[in-house]
Design an enzyme around this catalytic site. Structure first.
Site, mmCIF file in Angstrom:
data_model
loop_
_atom_site.group_PDB
_atom_site.id
_atom_site.type_symbol
_atom_site.label_atom_id
_atom_site.label_comp_id
_atom_site.label_asym_id
_atom_site.label_seq_id
_atom_site.Cartn_x
_atom_site.Cartn_y
_atom_site.Cartn_z
ATOM 1 N N GLY A 1 0.825 -1.195 0.000
ATOM 2 C CA GLY A 1 0.000 0.000 0.000
ATOM 3 C C GLY A 1 0.862 1.249 0.000
ATOM 4 O O GLY A 1 0.480 2.290 0.544
ATOM 5 N N TYR B 1 -14.379 -4.415 10.032
ATOM 6 C CA TYR B 1 -13.058 -3.811 9.895
ATOM 7 C C TYR B 1 -12.289 -3.912 11.219
ATOM 8 O O TYR B 1 -11.112 -4.292 11.232
ATOM 9 C CB TYR B 1 -13.228 -2.356 9.486
ATOM 10 C CG TYR B 1 -11.946 -1.575 9.342
ATOM 11 C CD1 TYR B 1 -11.093 -1.775 8.264
ATOM 12 C CD2 TYR B 1 -11.592 -0.590 10.282
ATOM 13 C CE1 TYR B 1 -9.920 -1.043 8.118
ATOM 14 C CE2 TYR B 1 -10.429 0.151 10.143
ATOM 15 C CZ TYR B 1 -9.596 -0.081 9.067
ATOM 16 O OH TYR B 1 -8.440 0.641 8.938
ATOM 17 N N GLY C 1 -1.360 7.695 0.374
ATOM 18 C CA GLY C 1 -1.677 7.849 1.780
ATOM 19 C C GLY C 1 -0.510 7.657 2.720
ATOM 20 O O GLY C 1 0.609 8.116 2.482
#
Length: 249
Positions: free
Chosen positions: A13, A150, A17
């Site tokens: 990732g 989550y 971000g």
């Protein structure tokens, strides 16, 4: 002196971000960085922005084959790695009664299963004395509306971290967790919230944080640098909340 001179870091990732901000920090501190992201175009753009110290690989962490390719690339390009930051993940905010098996699986595949097998594949390639950092969320400890699945997936990786901290102790590999609070990153725009409502959501989040604002990606990156550098060489098995005090409320 640069804090990560001659180190090799893998960041899943890492194209946007918190992951991208961390890659920027690591490169600035002398590391060579391999970033992993789902979209080739986004990974390519991130590598270009990071410069010659960066390498990219496109792949979904929910696909276990991605972790085989990451390990193979590390072995071929660098031989070994020093840092593995398992940062990629997914979120779907919805009440529990609306969750489908597909919704559940998507989050656990990316956040828990993908993270577990990513570490399993990279661990043999980490230098003794290296660092593993798992990105979790304060949602695992603080109840937030629509976050049940989550939160469960993030709680799982925190349990992994505690176990790994002891499993890898003989190799002096430190395993820690970074738990962001609400952070101003592009993921906010991917939560299914209408564009016109985003500013209101961000304002509500800021009001819930004692510091009165959302976090910045680079603030998380600075914490990641601490947990992956020699500055924290006697720290393992911790879960660091970087949330402006939100878990206290």
């Amino acid at each position: 002196m640069q804090k990560l001179s001659n180190k090799v870091a893998v960041i899943t990732g890492g194209n946007s971000g918190i992951g991208f901000a961390t890659a920027q920090r690591f490169v600035a501190e002398g590391a060579k960085v391999l970033i992993v992201g789902r979209r080739q175009d986004a990974v390519g753009a991130a590598v270009e922005a990071l410069g010659s110290a960066a390498t990219g690989l496109a792949g979904d962490v929910a696909d276990l084959g991605t972790h085989d390719r990451v390990a193979a690339l590390v072995a071929e390009r660098f031989g070994k790695a020093d840092i593995y930051m398992a940062n990629a993940g997914g979120i779907r905010i919805q009440p529990s009664l609306a969750v489908t098996p597909g919704d559940y699986d998507a989050q656990f595949l990316a956040n828990a299963r993908g993270m577990f097998f990513g570490v399993q594949k990279i661990a043999p390639l980490l230098h003794d004395g290296g660092a593993i950092l798992l990105t979790s969320s304060i949602a695992s400890r603080k109840v937030l509306d629509g976050h049940a699945v989550y939160a469960g997936s993030k709680a799982a990786i925190e349990a992994f971290a505690r176990n790994w901290a002891l499993e890898f102790k003989d190799r002096r590999i430190r395993v820690n967790v970074l738990s962001p609070g609400p952070t101003d990153t592009p993921i906010i725009g991917k939560l299914g919230i209408a564009t016109e409502a985003l500013s209101q959501v961000e304002e509500q989040a800021a009001q819930a944080i004692p510091f009165g604002r959302m976090g910045e990606a680079d603030e998380l990156a600075q914490a990641a640098l601490f947990l992956c550098s020699a500055a924290s060489e006697f720290v393992t098995g911790v879960n660091l909340a970087v949330d402006g005090g939100m878990t206290l409320t």
